[in-house]
Structure formats: C-alpha cells, structure tokens
Write an enzyme that holds these catalytic residues in place. Sequence first.
Site, PDB file in Angstrom:
ATOM      1  CE  LYS A  33      -0.871  -2.218  -0.074  1.00  0.00           C
ATOM      2  NZ  LYS A  33       0.125  -3.200   0.308  1.00  0.00           N
TER       3      LYS A  33
HETATM    4  C1  R5P Z   1       0.366  -4.797  -3.284  1.00  0.00           C
HETATM    5  O1  R5P Z   1      -0.412  -5.413  -3.879  1.00  0.00           O
HETATM    6  C2  R5P Z   1       1.787  -5.133  -3.107  1.00  0.00           C
HETATM    7  O2  R5P Z   1       1.928  -6.446  -2.843  1.00  0.00           O
HETATM    8  C3  R5P Z   1       2.418  -4.268  -2.055  1.00  0.00           C
HETATM    9  O3  R5P Z   1       2.040  -4.665  -0.769  1.00  0.00           O
HETATM   10  C4  R5P Z   1       2.001  -2.851  -2.270  1.00  0.00           C
HETATM   11  O4  R5P Z   1       2.167  -2.524  -3.603  1.00  0.00           O
HETATM   12  C5  R5P Z   1       2.667  -1.865  -1.344  1.00  0.00           C
HETATM   13  O5  R5P Z   1       3.981  -1.757  -1.624  1.00  0.00           O
HETATM   14  P1  R5P Z   1       4.569  -0.558  -2.461  1.00  0.00           P
HETATM   15  O6  R5P Z   1       4.628   0.604  -1.522  1.00  0.00           O
HETATM   16  O7  R5P Z   1       5.898  -1.051  -2.884  1.00  0.00           O
HETATM   17  O8  R5P Z   1       3.643  -0.273  -3.611  1.00  0.00           O
END
Ligand code: R5P
Length: 278
Positions: free
Chosen positions: A173
């Site tokens: 991710k």
């Molecule tokens: C990542 O480390 C966070 O905990 C979230 O899972 C991640 O940032 C994804 O969420 P967002 O789209 O709000 O950035």
Amino acid sequence: MDWGMKNRLYKIIRPKTGRSLMLAVDHGYFLGPTTGLEDWKKAVDPLIPYCDTLFATRGMVRACVDPRKNVPIMLRASGGTSIVGPELLHEGITISVEDVLRLNAVGIGYSILVGAPWERDTMLDFSKWVDDCERYGLIAMAVTAVGKDMAKDARYLSLACRMAAEHGAHIVKTYYCDGFEKVVESCPVPIVMAGGKKIPELEALTMAHNAISAGAVGVDMGRNIFQADDPVAMIQAVRGLIHKKMTPKEALQFYNEHKKASGPAKKSGIAADDTKKV
Ligand code: R5P
C-alpha cells in the site's frame, strides 16, 4: 502460493475485474476519534456493502463489526505510538498471528517506516509477519508510511515499495505521486493506493483513476470516502471507477446525482447486490 492464500487474495482482489476497493478505517490506532470516524460503527456500517475488504484494527472489528457481515477483514498489525506522543514513527507489532486467525481475517497491514530512524525495526518486524503469514496462508500487506520530512515522490516510494516486495510483501500500500508508473513497474507485487488527506471529490477520483491506469490494482482509501459529504455515495463512485471502468467525471457525476440521498443507495445507482458480484 497455496490454496488458502490464493483464496484470501481473491477476496481482496476481485477475480472478475482483478481490482480491489479496500476501505481504510484504521486511523484511530494513532489518531483516536478522527473526523468522520467519531462514531465508528455508525460511519462504517453503511459503507461495508460497497467495499471488497475492510482495513481496520482488531479492537474496532470486535467492538463494532457484526460477525454476520460477509466482509473480508485486513487487520492493522502495527502501532503503539500516537499523534500527540514524542515518536509517531516508532511503531511496533500490536497483534499476534493467533488473534488474526481467531478473527478470521484474510491478512494484516504493517507500516514500514523506510527512511525513519526506526526503519530497521519495522522492516525486521514486517519480515517476521511475512513468515507468520506464509505459515498460515495469510496476506501480508506492507504500508509504506511516510514521515513528515520525507518526500512522497517516485524515487522514495519506489524504494519503499521495492523494499516491501523484496522482504516478502504480498501486497503493498502506498501513496500516489507523479511518475507513479515507475513505482508500479519496479514493484512485482500488487499495489493499492492510499488516499491521503481529504481533497475535493474530483481530485480524489482522478488520483485513484490515475493510480489504476498506472498499474495499481486498486485503492485502500479512507478519508476521501468517510469524510465526504455523503460517504455512501462516494464509496459507490470510487467503486464505479475501480470495478465498472467509470471515468473520474462519470464517477463524479454519479456522486453528485446520489449525494443528497441519505441512507441506502437509490435503486438506479450501484446497488450493493450488484457491486458484490465483482
Ligand atoms: C495508514 O497508515 C492509515 O492508517 C490509513 O490506513 C491510510 O492512510 C489510508 O487512509 P487514507 O486514505 O485516509 O490516507
């Protein structure tokens, strides 16, 4: 990859489209009751029918997700530090593999803090997670977290994503950046894009579209969904983009046409039953 791991991977990346809409709602592990997730259950329940996978902490899954719901769960497996503490980027392991199995999760997400003072600890702990996941057929997702001082550019993200793959990640991710195709090209495992802070809907949809066009398999998006004026309409718009090949403008049009509706989606929209087929 054995049968169990393949089966879990197909729950995350839908076989019909080869794409994935993971809903990130784990933010409270370091942010507490962040905007949009103050009442986690109330915010997340209506979104569950439209995501392929939920990325959450074990505590919120246990306390707030009805076990009768048929949604694959990826568990946040790192943490221990907070936004108000002295060392946000010094995360450690927060869950055992036994509890991941007990919760019937498909896998875990672990933040690797490449370039931060504690990068070695996080990479070694992630490698241990890869061993545990391989042992039980679980999916290990590396989350390329970015510290305040690091640039979210293709050079840095390529380094972090490639390191994740080299250490055995099954999914990575990461954030979108200019030249995102370079990040994807040098990472041999599937990439999902994190959404980042809330931006206008068209920008968020365009970013997700660009990430997919550059080769990402989908998104693990949070704030741009649950902080939207109408999160249910927004997640369906993102779903249209990912699984139905909508353009960003078509997805925005869908959002605008549906955003006033509160509660369940209109029948003319992308219904839950329909979306669950992909
Ligand atoms: C990542 O480390 C966070 O905990 C979230 O899972 C991640 O940032 C994804 O969420 P967002 O789209 O709000 O950035």
